[in-house]
Motif scaffolding. Structure first.
Motif, short mmCIF file in Angstrom:
data_model
loop_
_atom_site.label_atom_id
_atom_site.label_comp_id
_atom_site.label_asym_id
_atom_site.label_seq_id
_atom_site.Cartn_x
_atom_site.Cartn_y
_atom_site.Cartn_z
N THR A 119 36.35 3.94 -32.11
CA THR A 119 35.34 4.17 -31.07
C THR A 119 34.11 3.35 -31.42
N THR A 120 33.64 2.54 -30.48
CA THR A 120 32.55 1.62 -30.78
C THR A 120 31.32 1.90 -29.92
N TYR A 121 30.19 1.40 -30.37
CA TYR A 121 28.95 1.51 -29.59
C TYR A 121 28.06 0.30 -29.89
N GLY A 122 27.02 0.15 -29.09
CA GLY A 122 26.03 -0.88 -29.34
C GLY A 122 25.97 -1.92 -28.24
N GLU A 123 24.79 -2.54 -28.09
CA GLU A 123 24.58 -3.65 -27.16
C GLU A 123 24.14 -4.88 -27.94
N SER A 124 24.31 -6.03 -27.32
CA SER A 124 24.05 -7.30 -27.99
C SER A 124 22.65 -7.36 -28.60
N HIS A 125 21.64 -6.92 -27.85
CA HIS A 125 20.26 -6.98 -28.33
C HIS A 125 19.69 -5.59 -28.62
N GLY A 126 20.56 -4.62 -28.80
CA GLY A 126 20.11 -3.29 -29.19
C GLY A 126 19.80 -3.25 -30.68
N GLU A 127 19.51 -2.06 -31.17
CA GLU A 127 19.14 -1.93 -32.58
C GLU A 127 20.30 -2.23 -33.51
N ALA A 128 21.49 -1.82 -33.12
CA ALA A 128 22.63 -2.00 -34.03
C ALA A 128 23.94 -1.93 -33.26
N MET A 129 24.98 -2.45 -33.90
CA MET A 129 26.36 -2.24 -33.46
C MET A 129 26.99 -1.25 -34.42
N GLY A 130 28.04 -0.61 -33.98
CA GLY A 130 28.67 0.34 -34.88
C GLY A 130 29.97 0.88 -34.35
N CYS A 131 30.74 1.50 -35.24
CA CYS A 131 32.00 2.10 -34.82
C CYS A 131 32.37 3.25 -35.74
N THR A 132 33.20 4.12 -35.20
CA THR A 132 33.80 5.21 -35.97
C THR A 132 35.30 5.02 -35.95
N VAL A 133 35.91 5.00 -37.12
CA VAL A 133 37.35 4.79 -37.23
C VAL A 133 37.99 6.09 -37.71
N SER A 134 38.75 6.72 -36.83
CA SER A 134 39.46 7.96 -37.17
C SER A 134 40.92 7.62 -37.46
N GLY A 135 41.57 8.48 -38.23
CA GLY A 135 42.98 8.27 -38.53
C GLY A 135 43.23 7.38 -39.72
N VAL A 136 42.20 7.17 -40.55
CA VAL A 136 42.38 6.39 -41.77
C VAL A 136 42.96 7.33 -42.84
N PRO A 137 44.14 7.04 -43.37
CA PRO A 137 44.71 7.94 -44.38
C PRO A 137 43.81 8.05 -45.60
N ALA A 138 43.87 9.18 -46.27
CA ALA A 138 43.12 9.36 -47.51
C ALA A 138 43.76 8.53 -48.63
N GLY A 139 42.95 8.20 -49.63
CA GLY A 139 43.47 7.52 -50.80
C GLY A 139 43.50 6.02 -50.71
#
Length: 399
Positions: A13-33
């Motif tokens: 899931t991503t967020y952000g605009e080209s000239h906004g404060e920041a870009m970012g994302c949340t990555v779910s489903g990453v296995p532990a370890g």
């Protein structure tokens, strides 16, 4: 606004605009370890970032990633991995003329027509700056696959700019030569011609289209489904999500339209392990929407960038005037050279998602040891370390 998430189990899931404060994302489903660091992700972000050469935008973004969740002592914990990439060099003033006078062939008008408003600086949410999030997510997927028991390898290179097309290149050529030149072409001679051609269009205040060839090796057979969750359907969705992509094909692609059935059909034989294998790979590693275990390969095509310093015509809906405008600013004259890590990232994300869905990799933990709690990557208590006695956390009773 919908459409900001992709993947089934490996979800981004991503967020952000080209000239906004920041870009970012949340990555779910990453296995532990999974052993993971910011440096692992930064390597590919540096390949995508602007300002790498004279044929890329001069926007000075360091694209430094900060991991803000999902790690403990250098290993993933199975919880969502949150990442932020700050915007450092946004200059929105050059976009003020286009707030109510949309740039030709951009998403300005359609975006405003859909939402009734938009973040206009740098193209806002519709900008290709969004791909920085995808490359960050792809960096995680790459680490999961590299640390798994599977030997999945993915590589792409620019195989055409304008009318200059690369010659035949091998997998080894792609690994050895792609990163040796500014256009990321594995054919050194063609790379020089592509670079000269990009220079010509840039000096003329124009732009040019191009294409990227990709290969995925080591992808196990049996991934995907026959219909709406077919491997090529999901892969096509990912590639068409990249800004300015006009075409996607796999296997022999569009050449299939002139092929006969006897030319396209591939017989079966037994491989060295006694397993059925097709004779040839015109199908590009996919049959019936499901992977065969053969290399997956294909091509993605970009139209020329539509931001260039030549006079164009538009209309201003606020004043009712027809206007002549010039799109100034910092823009790439050709897109594929910086898009190579984007294509690779989306391939990593897609392959990993299918491997999680197919049970090839345990979605909870990379070591596939359900119920086992005493692991090499579990954090240790400082109270159990005599050498750390002076620094361990104090308990309520000690106070």
């Amino acid at each position: 606004m919908n459409g900001n998430e992709f993947g089934r189990l490996f979800r981004v899931t991503t967020y952000g605009e080209s000239h906004g404060e920041a870009m970012g994302c949340t990555v779910s489903g990453v296995p532990a370890g999974v052993e993971l660091s910011e440096e692992d992700i930064q390597e590919d972000l540096d390949r995508r970032k602007p300002g790498q050469s004279m044929i890329t935008t001069s926007r000075g973004e360091p694209d430094k990633v900060a991991i803000q969740s999902g790690l403990q002592d250098g290993y993933t914990t199975g919880t969502p991995v949150g990442m932020v990439i700050q915007n450092k060099d946004a200059r929105s003033g050059k976009y003020e003329p286009f707030i109510t006078a949309p740039r030709p062939s951009h998403g300005d008008y359609t975006y405003s027509a859909k939402f009734g408003t938009r973040n206009w600086g740098g193209g806002g949410r519709s900008s290709a700056r969004e791909t920085v999030n995808w490359v960050a997510a792809g960096g995680i997927a790459k680490q999961v696959l590299e640390q798994s028991e599977y030997d999945v390898q993915i590589k792409a290179h620019v195989d055409q700019i304008g009318d200059v097309k690369a010659g035949e290149v091998t997998w080894e050529d792609m690994l050895e030569h792609t990163e040796e030149n500014e256009v990321r072409c594995a054919d050194p001679e063609a790379a020089e011609e592509m670079r000269d051609l990009a220079d010509e269009y840039q000096k003329a205040g124009d732009s040019i289209g191009g294409a990227i060839y990709f290969e995925c090796r080591g992808v196990p057979r049996g991934l995907g489904a026959p219909r709406f969750d077919s491997f090529p359907a999901r892969l096509g969705q990912m590639m068409y999500s990249i800004p300015a992509v006009n075409d996607f094909e796999y296997g022999i692609g569009r050449d299939a339209r002139t092929a006969t059935g006897t030319e396209y059909t591939e017989d079966w034989e037994f491989d060295e392990n006694g397993d059925p294998t097709p004779v040839g790979n015109d199908h590009g590693g996919i049959q019936g929407g499901i992977t065969t275990g053969d290399p997956i390969y294909g091509e993605v095509t970009w139209h020329p960038p539509v931001s260039f310093p030549k006079t164009q015509k538009t209309v201003d809906w606020e004043t009712g005037e027809e206007k002549e405008i010039t799109v100034t600013g910092r823009h790439d004259p050709v897109l594929p050279p910086r898009a190579v890590p984007v294509v690779e990232a989306l391939l990593y994300c897609t392959v990993l998602d299918f491997m999680l869905l197919g049970g090839r990799i345990n979605p909870d933990r990379l070591d596939d040891r359900p119920g086992e709690y005493d692991t090499d990557y579990h954090p240790s208590s400082p109270q159990n370390d005599p050498e750390d006695a002076d620094t361990h956390a104090r308990t309520v009773d000690e106070d």
